[in-house]
Design an enzyme around this catalytic site. Structure first.
Site, PDB file in Angstrom:
ATOM      1  CG  ASN A  92      62.797  42.014 -15.694  1.00  0.00           C
ATOM      2  OD1 ASN A  92      63.460  42.780 -15.010  1.00  0.00           O
ATOM      3  ND2 ASN A  92      63.325  40.987 -16.333  1.00  0.00           N
TER       4      ASN A  92
ATOM      5  CB  CYS B 107      68.760  41.898 -14.158  1.00  0.00           C
ATOM      6  SG  CYS B 107      67.886  42.272 -15.672  1.00  0.00           S
TER       7      CYS B 107
ATOM      8  CG  HIS C 257      65.876  39.865 -11.543  1.00  0.00           C
ATOM      9  ND1 HIS C 257      65.349  41.138 -11.568  1.00  0.00           N
ATOM     10  CD2 HIS C 257      66.074  39.514 -12.836  1.00  0.00           C
ATOM     11  CE1 HIS C 257      65.233  41.534 -12.822  1.00  0.00           C
ATOM     12  NE2 HIS C 257      65.660  40.569 -13.611  1.00  0.00           N
TER      13      HIS C 257
HETATM   14  O1  UT7 Z   1      65.902  40.095 -16.405  1.00  0.00           O
HETATM   15  C1  UT7 Z   1      66.481  38.917 -16.916  1.00  0.00           C
HETATM   16  C2  UT7 Z   1      66.103  38.697 -18.308  1.00  0.00           C
HETATM   17  N1  UT7 Z   1      64.924  38.005 -18.643  1.00  0.00           N
HETATM   18  C3  UT7 Z   1      64.412  36.834 -18.183  1.00  0.00           C
HETATM   19  O2  UT7 Z   1      64.670  36.363 -17.120  1.00  0.00           O
HETATM   20  C4  UT7 Z   1      63.467  36.121 -19.110  1.00  0.00           C
HETATM   21  C5  UT7 Z   1      63.560  34.625 -18.956  1.00  0.00           C
HETATM   22  N2  UT7 Z   1      62.683  33.923 -19.915  1.00  0.00           N
HETATM   23  C6  UT7 Z   1      61.344  33.887 -19.768  1.00  0.00           C
HETATM   24  O3  UT7 Z   1      60.815  34.438 -18.818  1.00  0.00           O
HETATM   25  C7  UT7 Z   1      60.520  33.112 -20.786  1.00  0.00           C
HETATM   26  O4  UT7 Z   1      61.373  32.346 -21.597  1.00  0.00           O
HETATM   27  C8  UT7 Z   1      59.651  34.054 -21.672  1.00  0.00           C
HETATM   28  C9  UT7 Z   1      58.531  34.645 -20.856  1.00  0.00           C
HETATM   29  C10 UT7 Z   1      60.516  35.136 -22.288  1.00  0.00           C
HETATM   30  C11 UT7 Z   1      59.009  33.244 -22.795  1.00  0.00           C
HETATM   31  O5  UT7 Z   1      58.240  32.170 -22.260  1.00  0.00           O
HETATM   32  P1  UT7 Z   1      58.375  30.715 -22.908  1.00  0.00           P
HETATM   33  O6  UT7 Z   1      57.432  29.844 -22.184  1.00  0.00           O
HETATM   34  O7  UT7 Z   1      59.834  30.332 -22.882  1.00  0.00           O
HETATM   35  O8  UT7 Z   1      57.840  30.945 -24.368  1.00  0.00           O
HETATM   36  P2  UT7 Z   1      58.585  30.682 -25.764  1.00  0.00           P
HETATM   37  O9  UT7 Z   1      59.662  31.685 -25.967  1.00  0.00           O
HETATM   38  O10 UT7 Z   1      58.928  29.230 -25.864  1.00  0.00           O
HETATM   39  O11 UT7 Z   1      57.439  30.984 -26.782  1.00  0.00           O
HETATM   40  C12 UT7 Z   1      56.281  30.121 -26.885  1.00  0.00           C
HETATM   41  C13 UT7 Z   1      55.378  30.658 -27.950  1.00  0.00           C
HETATM   42  C14 UT7 Z   1      56.094  30.968 -29.255  1.00  0.00           C
HETATM   43  O12 UT7 Z   1      55.217  30.622 -30.319  1.00  0.00           O
HETATM   44  P3  UT7 Z   1      55.362  29.227 -31.103  1.00  0.00           P
HETATM   45  O13 UT7 Z   1      56.747  29.233 -31.692  1.00  0.00           O
HETATM   46  O14 UT7 Z   1      55.190  28.161 -30.054  1.00  0.00           O
HETATM   47  O15 UT7 Z   1      54.261  29.269 -32.108  1.00  0.00           O
HETATM   48  C15 UT7 Z   1      56.264  32.458 -29.258  1.00  0.00           C
HETATM   49  O16 UT7 Z   1      56.326  33.015 -30.553  1.00  0.00           O
HETATM   50  O17 UT7 Z   1      54.824  31.905 -27.530  1.00  0.00           O
HETATM   51  C16 UT7 Z   1      55.015  32.901 -28.547  1.00  0.00           C
HETATM   52  N3  UT7 Z   1      55.131  34.193 -27.897  1.00  0.00           N
HETATM   53  C17 UT7 Z   1      54.053  34.942 -27.572  1.00  0.00           C
HETATM   54  N4  UT7 Z   1      52.753  34.737 -27.774  1.00  0.00           N
HETATM   55  C18 UT7 Z   1      51.905  35.694 -27.309  1.00  0.00           C
HETATM   56  C19 UT7 Z   1      56.253  34.830 -27.482  1.00  0.00           C
HETATM   57  N5  UT7 Z   1      55.914  35.998 -26.890  1.00  0.00           N
HETATM   58  C20 UT7 Z   1      54.566  36.086 -26.938  1.00  0.00           C
HETATM   59  C21 UT7 Z   1      53.632  37.045 -26.503  1.00  0.00           C
HETATM   60  N6  UT7 Z   1      52.341  36.796 -26.702  1.00  0.00           N
HETATM   61  N7  UT7 Z   1      54.008  38.172 -25.859  1.00  0.00           N
END
Ligand code: UT7
Length: 326
Positions: free
Chosen positions: A274, A110, A244
């Site tokens: 993204n 990225c 980004h």
């Molecule tokens: O280009 C550079 C690369 N990427 C990035 O910059 C990504 C950086 N990270 C992020 O933007 C965030 O960490 C994410 C958007 C990827 C995730 O958000 P988060 O607030 O950190 O969520 P999480 O990973 O802590 O997940 C929270 C919950 C989980 O469920 P439990 O364990 O709390 O029951 C996940 O399983 O959300 C669940 N979850 C979803 N639920 C519905 C994960 N993805 C999804 C989804 N829909 N698409």
């Protein structure tokens, strides 16, 4: 002597995929995706190739700069999702637009657009009156696992391009890399060598979202502070920060930590998602075409991603034909 940005272009695939549509085959919801990322929809390739998007973006950027392809001295493409390994994406573009110059691809995930700007700056030191085309393009829809809701809802496809000409607008640029194959990783091809010891093959990108989130915020804040210091500028001197487009919450966190108001962080993540290294040049082109960039503005850019890589710069906006005629 560095360069000026004399033209911008971008191209997105025609197909728009809304969050609701993802909810029809994944255990996810519009509410979750919007509130956690700011994304509402994204563009995804159907019949388009990455070459098509890159060529369209290049043609628009050349037209904006008023430069013929045959006048180019160099083409750099940043991508982690080329249609082919050989020929490179940049060679495919070179052929399609009728350029005659050297062309090569780079992979800095990225952060690829910032890496390409840094390489270009070195080229201008060699030949001041160079004309360089940079295209950052990715089709992340080929690399994500469409069964993995934690990743496929984030990424998307697109290409952004700039034409660089002689000028003195790059005030500071800084790149970093910190080798890590755990936080974000995607395998190359495995092949079928009868001599290789084969391991179970995973063709998809995998990412530890929360770790990337923390890395993104802390590295952007650090890199932006560094390039401000390198260019003897203060936060208040910056008119626009092109960060980004990975997550709207990352933009908010960087804005708060840098004490640069949120309205100086334009965003297209709601409709683009993204697009990896394409995200900053696509946003730059959108702002340019919307007449939001005024000559003399001071722009900051900051990117982070797989590698782990980061890059940031400060750049004065001189205006292109488009922005100077609005
Ligand atoms: O280009 C550079 C690369 N990427 C990035 O910059 C990504 C950086 N990270 C992020 O933007 C965030 O960490 C994410 C958007 C990827 C995730 O958000 P988060 O607030 O950190 O969520 P999480 O990973 O802590 O997940 C929270 C919950 C989980 O469920 P439990 O364990 O709390 O029951 C996940 O399983 O959300 C669940 N979850 C979803 N639920 C519905 C994960 N993805 C999804 C989804 N829909 N698409």
């Amino acid at each position: 002597m560095s360069f000026s940005i004399s033209g911008t272009g971008s191209s997105l695939p025609r197909e728009i995929v809304t969050n609701q549509r993802l909810g029809s085959f994944l255990d996810t919801s519009d509410e979750w995706i919007k509130s956690r990322t700011g994304i509402q929809e994204r563009h995804v390739c159907t019949e388009e190739t990455l070459r098509d998007l890159s060529v369209n973006a290049a043609i628009d950027a050349l037209a904006d700069a008023g430069i013929e392809a045959a006048q180019l001295d160099l083409i750099i493409c940043s991508t982690i999702t080329p249609d082919h390994f050989v020929p490179s994406l940049s060679c495919e573009v070179q052929k399609a637009i009728g350029a005659l110059c050297p062309a090569f691809d780079i992979n800095a995930a990225c952060s690829g657009f910032l890496y390409a700007l840094d390489i270009a700056e070195g080229y201008f030191k060699k030949k001041k009156d160079s004309k360089i085309l940079i295209i950052s393009a990715d089709a992340m829809s080929k690399l994500v696992d469409w069964r993995d809701r934690s990743i496929c809802v984030l990424f998307a496809d697109g290409a952004g391009a700039v034409v660089l000409t002689q000028g003195n607008d790059l005030k500071a640029i800084k790149l970093t890399a910190k080798g890590d194959d755990q936080v974000i990783a995607a395998n190359g091809p495995q092949g079928n060598s009868p001599f290789a010891v084969m391991e179970p093959y995973d063709p998809f990108v995998r990412m530890s979202g929360q770790e990337v989130y923390r890395f993104a915020v802390s590295s952007s804040v650090r890199d932006l502070a560094n390039v401000l210091e390198m260019s003897n500028l203060q936060e208040g001197d910056i008119d626009i920060v092109l960060l980004h487009q990975a997550n709207a919450r990352i933009l908010e966190a960087v804005s708060a930590r840098m004490k640069i108001p949120q309205d100086k962080f334009p965003s297209n993540i709601a409709h683009c998602g993204n697009t990896s290294s394409a995200s900053i040049p696509i946003l730059l082109d959108e702002l340019n075409r919307a007449g939001k960039l005024k000559p003399g503005m001071m722009l900051a850019m900051s990117a982070f991603g797989g590698g782990l890589t980061t890059g940031a710069c400060i750049l004065r906006w001189q205006g292109t034909n488009l922005s100077n005629h609005q």
